[in-house]
Design a protein around this motif. Structure first.
Motif, PDB file in Angstrom:
ATOM      1  N   VAL A  24       0.823  -1.306  -0.006  1.00 29.38           N
ATOM      2  CA  VAL A  24       0.103   0.089  -0.075  1.00 29.38           C
ATOM      3  C   VAL A  24       0.871   1.240  -0.026  1.00 29.38           C
ATOM      4  O   VAL A  24       1.598   1.625   0.909  1.00 29.38           O
ATOM      5  CB  VAL A  24      -0.901  -0.021   1.349  1.00 29.38           C
ATOM      6  CG1 VAL A  24      -1.812   1.250   1.190  1.00 29.38           C
ATOM      7  CG2 VAL A  24      -1.680  -1.378   1.054  1.00 29.38           C
ATOM      8  N   LYS A  26      -0.126   4.392  -0.555  1.00 33.41           N
ATOM      9  CA  LYS A  26      -0.595   5.698  -0.354  1.00 33.41           C
ATOM     10  C   LYS A  26       0.188   6.639   0.605  1.00 33.41           C
ATOM     11  O   LYS A  26       1.104   6.133   1.607  1.00 33.41           O
ATOM     12  CB  LYS A  26      -1.914   5.616   0.443  1.00 33.41           C
ATOM     13  CG  LYS A  26      -1.965   5.029   1.511  1.00 33.41           C
ATOM     14  CD  LYS A  26      -3.300   4.610   2.345  1.00 33.41           C
ATOM     15  CE  LYS A  26      -3.441   4.038   3.865  1.00 33.41           C
ATOM     16  NZ  LYS A  26      -4.555   3.489   4.077  1.00 33.41           N
ATOM     17  N   ASN A  47      -5.474   4.126  -2.040  1.00 30.00           N
ATOM     18  CA  ASN A  47      -6.964   4.479  -1.473  1.00 30.00           C
ATOM     19  C   ASN A  47      -7.669   5.543  -2.388  1.00 30.00           C
ATOM     20  O   ASN A  47      -8.789   5.749  -1.979  1.00 30.00           O
ATOM     21  CB  ASN A  47      -7.172   4.427  -0.159  1.00 30.00           C
ATOM     22  CG  ASN A  47      -6.558   5.389   0.662  1.00 30.00           C
ATOM     23  OD1 ASN A  47      -5.593   6.233   0.167  1.00 30.00           O
ATOM     24  ND2 ASN A  47      -6.720   6.010   1.941  1.00 30.00           N
ATOM     25  N   ILE A  68      -8.202   0.383  -3.171  1.00 22.72           N
ATOM     26  CA  ILE A  68      -8.519  -0.040  -1.969  1.00 22.72           C
ATOM     27  C   ILE A  68      -9.450   0.728  -1.065  1.00 22.72           C
ATOM     28  O   ILE A  68     -10.087   0.480  -0.095  1.00 22.72           O
ATOM     29  CB  ILE A  68      -7.309  -0.669  -0.854  1.00 22.72           C
ATOM     30  CG1 ILE A  68      -6.510   0.691  -0.553  1.00 22.72           C
ATOM     31  CG2 ILE A  68      -6.513  -1.552  -1.764  1.00 22.72           C
ATOM     32  CD1 ILE A  68      -5.374   0.068   0.055  1.00 22.72           C
ATOM     33  N   MET A 152     -13.298  -8.376   0.320  1.00 20.57           N
ATOM     34  CA  MET A 152     -12.335  -7.618   1.149  1.00 20.57           C
ATOM     35  C   MET A 152     -12.950  -6.918   2.214  1.00 20.57           C
ATOM     36  O   MET A 152     -14.150  -6.952   2.295  1.00 20.57           O
ATOM     37  CB  MET A 152     -11.869  -6.621   0.031  1.00 20.57           C
ATOM     38  CG  MET A 152     -10.646  -5.530   0.690  1.00 20.57           C
ATOM     39  SD  MET A 152     -11.482  -4.394   1.760  1.00 20.57           S
ATOM     40  CE  MET A 152     -10.825  -2.918   0.810  1.00 20.57           C
ATOM     41  N   ILE A 154     -12.118  -4.899   6.334  1.00 23.03           N
ATOM     42  CA  ILE A 154     -11.085  -4.208   7.175  1.00 23.03           C
ATOM     43  C   ILE A 154     -11.478  -4.619   8.417  1.00 23.03           C
ATOM     44  O   ILE A 154     -12.620  -4.238   8.768  1.00 23.03           O
ATOM     45  CB  ILE A 154     -11.003  -2.789   7.051  1.00 23.03           C
ATOM     46  CG1 ILE A 154     -10.667  -2.372   5.536  1.00 23.03           C
ATOM     47  CG2 ILE A 154     -10.171  -2.088   7.806  1.00 23.03           C
ATOM     48  CD1 ILE A 154     -10.955  -0.944   5.180  1.00 23.03           C
ATOM     49  N   MET A 196      -3.700  -6.444   7.285  1.00 26.16           N
ATOM     50  CA  MET A 196      -2.964  -5.194   7.325  1.00 26.16           C
ATOM     51  C   MET A 196      -1.742  -5.377   8.186  1.00 26.16           C
ATOM     52  O   MET A 196      -1.551  -6.173   8.723  1.00 26.16           O
ATOM     53  CB  MET A 196      -3.840  -3.691   7.454  1.00 26.16           C
ATOM     54  CG  MET A 196      -5.059  -3.747   6.713  1.00 26.16           C
ATOM     55  SD  MET A 196      -6.244  -2.512   7.050  1.00 26.16           S
ATOM     56  CE  MET A 196      -5.452  -1.203   7.726  1.00 26.16           C
ATOM     57  N   THR A 197      -0.905  -4.112   8.297  1.00 24.96           N
ATOM     58  CA  THR A 197       0.206  -4.614   9.355  1.00 24.96           C
ATOM     59  C   THR A 197       0.105  -5.018  10.476  1.00 24.96           C
ATOM     60  O   THR A 197       0.720  -5.858  10.925  1.00 24.96           O
ATOM     61  CB  THR A 197       0.905  -2.741   9.197  1.00 24.96           C
ATOM     62  OG1 THR A 197       1.399  -2.568   7.827  1.00 24.96           O
ATOM     63  CG2 THR A 197       2.001  -2.895  10.239  1.00 24.96           C
ATOM     64  N   ARG A 212      -2.798  -6.759   2.393  1.00 22.71           N
ATOM     65  CA  ARG A 212      -2.673  -5.031   2.055  1.00 22.71           C
ATOM     66  C   ARG A 212      -1.769  -4.515   3.120  1.00 22.71           C
ATOM     67  O   ARG A 212      -2.329  -4.247   4.323  1.00 22.71           O
ATOM     68  CB  ARG A 212      -3.912  -4.446   1.943  1.00 22.71           C
ATOM     69  CG  ARG A 212      -4.951  -5.218   1.117  1.00 22.71           C
ATOM     70  CD  ARG A 212      -6.104  -4.432   0.898  1.00 22.71           C
ATOM     71  NE  ARG A 212      -6.694  -3.784   2.428  1.00 22.71           N
ATOM     72  CZ  ARG A 212      -7.377  -4.789   2.873  1.00 22.71           C
ATOM     73  NH1 ARG A 212      -8.075  -5.930   2.640  1.00 22.71           N
ATOM     74  NH2 ARG A 212      -7.948  -4.389   4.136  1.00 22.71           N
ATOM     75  N   GLY A 214       1.113  -1.513   4.303  1.00 19.36           N
ATOM     76  CA  GLY A 214       1.934  -0.268   4.157  1.00 19.36           C
ATOM     77  C   GLY A 214       3.044  -0.044   5.228  1.00 19.36           C
ATOM     78  O   GLY A 214       4.066  -0.151   4.816  1.00 19.36           O
ATOM     79  N   THR A 215       2.646   0.443   6.118  1.00 19.85           N
ATOM     80  CA  THR A 215       3.485   0.520   7.239  1.00 19.85           C
ATOM     81  C   THR A 215       4.702  -0.459   7.612  1.00 19.85           C
ATOM     82  O   THR A 215       5.683  -0.316   7.673  1.00 19.85           O
ATOM     83  CB  THR A 215       2.631   0.628   8.743  1.00 19.85           C
ATOM     84  OG1 THR A 215       1.612   1.491   8.561  1.00 19.85           O
ATOM     85  CG2 THR A 215       3.467   1.097   9.796  1.00 19.85           C
ATOM     86  N   ARG A 221       3.553   6.097   8.539  1.00 15.46           N
ATOM     87  CA  ARG A 221       2.888   7.009   7.641  1.00 15.46           C
ATOM     88  C   ARG A 221       2.885   8.303   8.124  1.00 15.46           C
ATOM     89  O   ARG A 221       2.753   8.341   9.569  1.00 15.46           O
ATOM     90  CB  ARG A 221       1.750   6.782   6.948  1.00 15.46           C
ATOM     91  CG  ARG A 221       1.458   6.238   5.589  1.00 15.46           C
ATOM     92  CD  ARG A 221      -0.071   5.988   5.260  1.00 15.46           C
ATOM     93  NE  ARG A 221      -0.917   5.196   6.321  1.00 15.46           N
ATOM     94  CZ  ARG A 221      -0.875   3.924   6.230  1.00 15.46           C
ATOM     95  NH1 ARG A 221      -0.240   3.305   5.627  1.00 15.46           N
ATOM     96  NH2 ARG A 221      -1.824   3.501   7.218  1.00 15.46           N
TER      97      ARG A 221
HETATM   98  C1  LIG Z   1      -3.930   2.066   4.568  1.00 16.31           C
HETATM   99  C2  LIG Z   1      -4.574   0.892   4.214  1.00 16.31           C
HETATM  100  C3  LIG Z   1      -4.037  -0.475   4.498  1.00 16.31           C
HETATM  101  C4  LIG Z   1      -2.500  -0.503   4.942  1.00 16.31           C
HETATM  102  O1  LIG Z   1      -2.362  -0.203   6.159  1.00 16.31           O
HETATM  103  P1  LIG Z   1      -1.217  -0.555   7.160  1.00 16.31           P
HETATM  104  O2  LIG Z   1      -1.516  -0.335   8.317  1.00 16.31           O
HETATM  105  O3  LIG Z   1      -0.179   0.697   6.774  1.00 16.31           O
HETATM  106  O4  LIG Z   1      -0.698  -1.805   6.466  1.00 16.31           O
HETATM  107  C5  LIG Z   1      -4.755  -1.452   3.976  1.00 16.31           C
HETATM  108  N1  LIG Z   1      -5.952  -1.313   3.646  1.00 16.31           N
HETATM  109  C6  LIG Z   1      -6.729  -0.493   3.467  1.00 16.31           C
HETATM  110  C7  LIG Z   1      -7.955  -0.263   2.866  1.00 16.31           C
HETATM  111  C8  LIG Z   1      -6.045   0.912   3.707  1.00 16.31           C
HETATM  112  O5  LIG Z   1      -6.469   1.944   3.470  1.00 16.31           O
END
Ligand SMILES: *Cc1c(COP(=O)(O)O)cnc(C)c1O
Length: 224
Positions: A24, A26, A47, A68, A152, A154, A196-197, A212, A214-215, A221
């Motif tokens: 990710v 962003k 996103n 996403i 999908m 969260i 996620m992370t 998914r 990112g961190t 971030r």
């Molecule tokens: C930002 C984001 C992620 C990644 O988040 P991290 O905690 O940095 O891994 C995953 N999915 C969605 C929908 C996001 O907006």
């Protein structure tokens, strides 16, 4: 080796080989995204449509871009043009619009159905009850250019990993029920994008096919 490449290598060492990684990007620069690419990642996630489009122009053409974040109807055209996968389809109306636009652009697009599994009110997605309450066979038959490739979700942002596990389990159950009832003949319906992370190991234990992160790859971030 740079930090981003090291982070990716460490993640891949722990991740079962069949689970895909969406990095990710962003808020990250194109240079940072390119470092992930050079470490072997080909799926990148954004996103926001505008940011996705802008970064797409700066990265190699074989990147598959995953949208996403919530997609507004006035950005559907740009999303269809730039993304390989729209993971955040959260209404039938949006799904129909994406299909119309993909037909217009004469291309196929892969979509995931986002389900609201978290306890927070703010997160987008189909309600869990809509999984059972919707005739997805009919929905899928009405689509000409969209391939529904899975689901999908969260999880709640919490340290309570048992709650997170229950939410992921709900999504995996939704996936299995939908596949059984509506997508049995459909070889494309196979993805559960979750993790996620902060919670990816739990997501993988509960059947995630795509995380998914990112961190974990790029570091903290800066808030925007
Ligand atoms: C930002 C984001 C992620 C990644 O988040 P991290 O905690 O940095 O891994 C995953 N999915 C969605 C929908 C996001 O907006």
């Amino acid at each position: 080796m740079g930090k981003i490449a090291t982070n990716i290598e460490n993640l891949l060492r722990e991740l079962p080989p069949e689970v895909k990684v969406v990095a990710v990007t962003k808020t990250r620069s194109a240079e940072e995204a390119l470092e992930a690419y050079n470490a072997g990642v080909r799926l990148l996630g954004e996103n926001r449509v505008q940011e996705l489009s802008a970064k797409k122009d700066l990265l190699p053409p074989d990147v598959k871009w995953h949208l996403i974040g919530h997609l507004q109807s006035n950005k559907v055209r740009q999303a269809v043009a730039a993304a390989s996968v729209i993971e955040s389809v959260d209404s039938l109306r949006l799904l129909a619009r994406i299909d119309d636009e993909a037909v217009r652009q004469d291309q196929q697009i892969d979509c995931l159905l986002q389900f609201h599994i978290a306890s927070e009110k703010t997160k987008q997605g189909f309600g869990v009850e809509e999984a059972d309450g919707t005739n997805w066979t009919e929905v899928a038959a009405s689509l000409r250019a969209v391939r529904i490739c899975g689901v999908m979700g969260i999880a709640t942002f919490t340290d309570d990993m048992e709650q997170v596990r229950r939410e992921f389990r709900t999504l995996a159950l939704i996936f299995r029920n939908m596949r059984e009832r509506h997508f049995r003949e459909n070889e494309f319906f196979r993805e559960i994008s979750m993790g996620m992370t902060g919670d990816w190991p739990v997501a993988v234990e509960e059947g995630s096919t795509m995380i998914r992160v990112g961190t974990l790859i790029f570091g903290e971030r800066i808030k925007r």
